[in-house]
Design a protein around this motif. Structure first.
Motif, PDB file in Angstrom:
ATOM      1  N   THR A  48      -2.775   4.521   7.671  1.00  0.00           N
ATOM      2  CA  THR A  48      -4.129   4.248   8.168  1.00  0.00           C
ATOM      3  C   THR A  48      -4.341   2.752   8.307  1.00  0.00           C
ATOM      4  O   THR A  48      -4.885   2.275   9.313  1.00  0.00           O
ATOM      5  CB  THR A  48      -5.180   4.842   7.215  1.00  0.00           C
ATOM      6  N   GLU A  57       0.011   3.144  -3.191  1.00  0.00           N
ATOM      7  CA  GLU A  57      -1.085   4.065  -2.900  1.00  0.00           C
ATOM      8  C   GLU A  57      -0.687   5.244  -2.015  1.00  0.00           C
ATOM      9  O   GLU A  57      -1.474   6.168  -1.833  1.00  0.00           O
ATOM     10  CB  GLU A  57      -2.242   3.308  -2.242  1.00  0.00           C
ATOM     11  N   ILE A 105       0.845  -1.211   0.000  1.00  0.00           N
ATOM     12  CA  ILE A 105       0.000   0.000   0.000  1.00  0.00           C
ATOM     13  C   ILE A 105       0.869   1.245   0.000  1.00  0.00           C
ATOM     14  O   ILE A 105       0.591   2.222  -0.715  1.00  0.00           O
ATOM     15  CB  ILE A 105      -0.951  -0.012   1.211  1.00  0.00           C
ATOM     16  N   ASP A 111      -0.058   7.903   3.459  1.00  0.00           N
ATOM     17  CA  ASP A 111      -1.232   8.111   4.306  1.00  0.00           C
ATOM     18  C   ASP A 111      -2.136   6.880   4.339  1.00  0.00           C
ATOM     19  O   ASP A 111      -2.615   6.479   5.409  1.00  0.00           O
ATOM     20  CB  ASP A 111      -2.022   9.332   3.843  1.00  0.00           C
ATOM     21  N   LYS A 112      -2.376   6.275   3.187  1.00  0.00           N
ATOM     22  CA  LYS A 112      -3.249   5.093   3.142  1.00  0.00           C
ATOM     23  C   LYS A 112      -2.603   3.925   3.874  1.00  0.00           C
ATOM     24  O   LYS A 112      -3.274   3.157   4.573  1.00  0.00           O
ATOM     25  CB  LYS A 112      -3.571   4.713   1.705  1.00  0.00           C
TER      26      LYS A 112
END
Length: 225
Positions: free
Chosen positions: A213, A206, A202, A209-210
């Protein structure tokens, strides 16, 4: 865990990643340098201090990357995660001198520090818990202390901390980190490592931040404790 689809194009030859660092253009960007910290040799395999090595190995296995070349006092391997070029490294200097290898790799390949991810054991996190941070200090972890020193004091690089818990009773932390896992701990850590592999995917595909999280949100099993 979802299966990532990788292209079957011919990979660049070792040491031939492009010098361009254009963000968002994976075909031209410099590689991410993913580093797992640990101690080399059979004596230290399976110990708490080597979960950084184990995380790196889990990523290598999941992505089909061979980590077998020796450069700059490290075992290294090159490949791609999705379309993002990566270099995987396991310093062979022993933990307390990890920065010798990491500093040389960063300098030689001109790796931007925001594309350097350190993965290592952390006494201050509960066992099996992960934390992804964009920067920070060494937190008393001697391998990280060495890395920061060899990056001229810079702390501005992401790190994935892998919780190994605190030593029981009055056990000395330096003895605790060199102890192997119990059977139950081994099973839990294996699950943590697979979650870490997903977090790294991720992160690269992506964004930070993603990934943060995903990593830092409590799992159902954690909410029950």
């Amino acid at each position: 865990m979802r299966k990532m689809v990788r292209t079957h194009r011919r990979l660049p030859s070792p040491l031939s990643f492009s010098a361009s660092s254009c963000a968002g253009d994976a075909s031209q960007s410099k590689p991410w340098l993913l580093v797992g910290l640990g101690n080399p040799g059979k004596t230290y395999q399976g110990t708490r201090h080597n979960v950084g090595f184990e995380m790196l190995d889990a990523i290598a296995e999941a992505e089909g990357i061979s980590v077998s070349s020796i450069r700059f006092k490290a075992l290294i391997g090159k490949g791609h995660i999705g379309d993002v070029p990566v270099m995987l490294a396991k310093p062979q200097t022993f933990m307390n001198a990890s920065g010798e290898s990491v500093g040389s790799l960063v300098s030689y390949f001109n790796i931007p520090l925001n594309q350097l991810l350190l993965m290592y054991d952390d006494l201050d996190l509960p066992f099996g818990k992960l934390r992804l941070l964009p920067k920070g200090g060494h937190g008393g972890q001697n391998g990280m202390r060495s890395v920061i020193n060899h990056l001229k004091g810079s702390r501005d690089f992401p790190r994935l901390r892998i919780g190994i818990g605190r030593p029981p009773g009055k056990m000395d932390p330096s003895s605790f980190v060199l102890k192997p896992f119990t059977k139950g701990e081994r099973e839990e850590m294996d699950f943590t490592l697979q979650r870490g592999v997903e977090a790294v995917r991720i992160l690269l595909l992506e964004g930070f931040d993603k990934s943060a999280t995903f990593v830092n949100t409590a799992q159902p099993s954690e909410l029950l404790t």
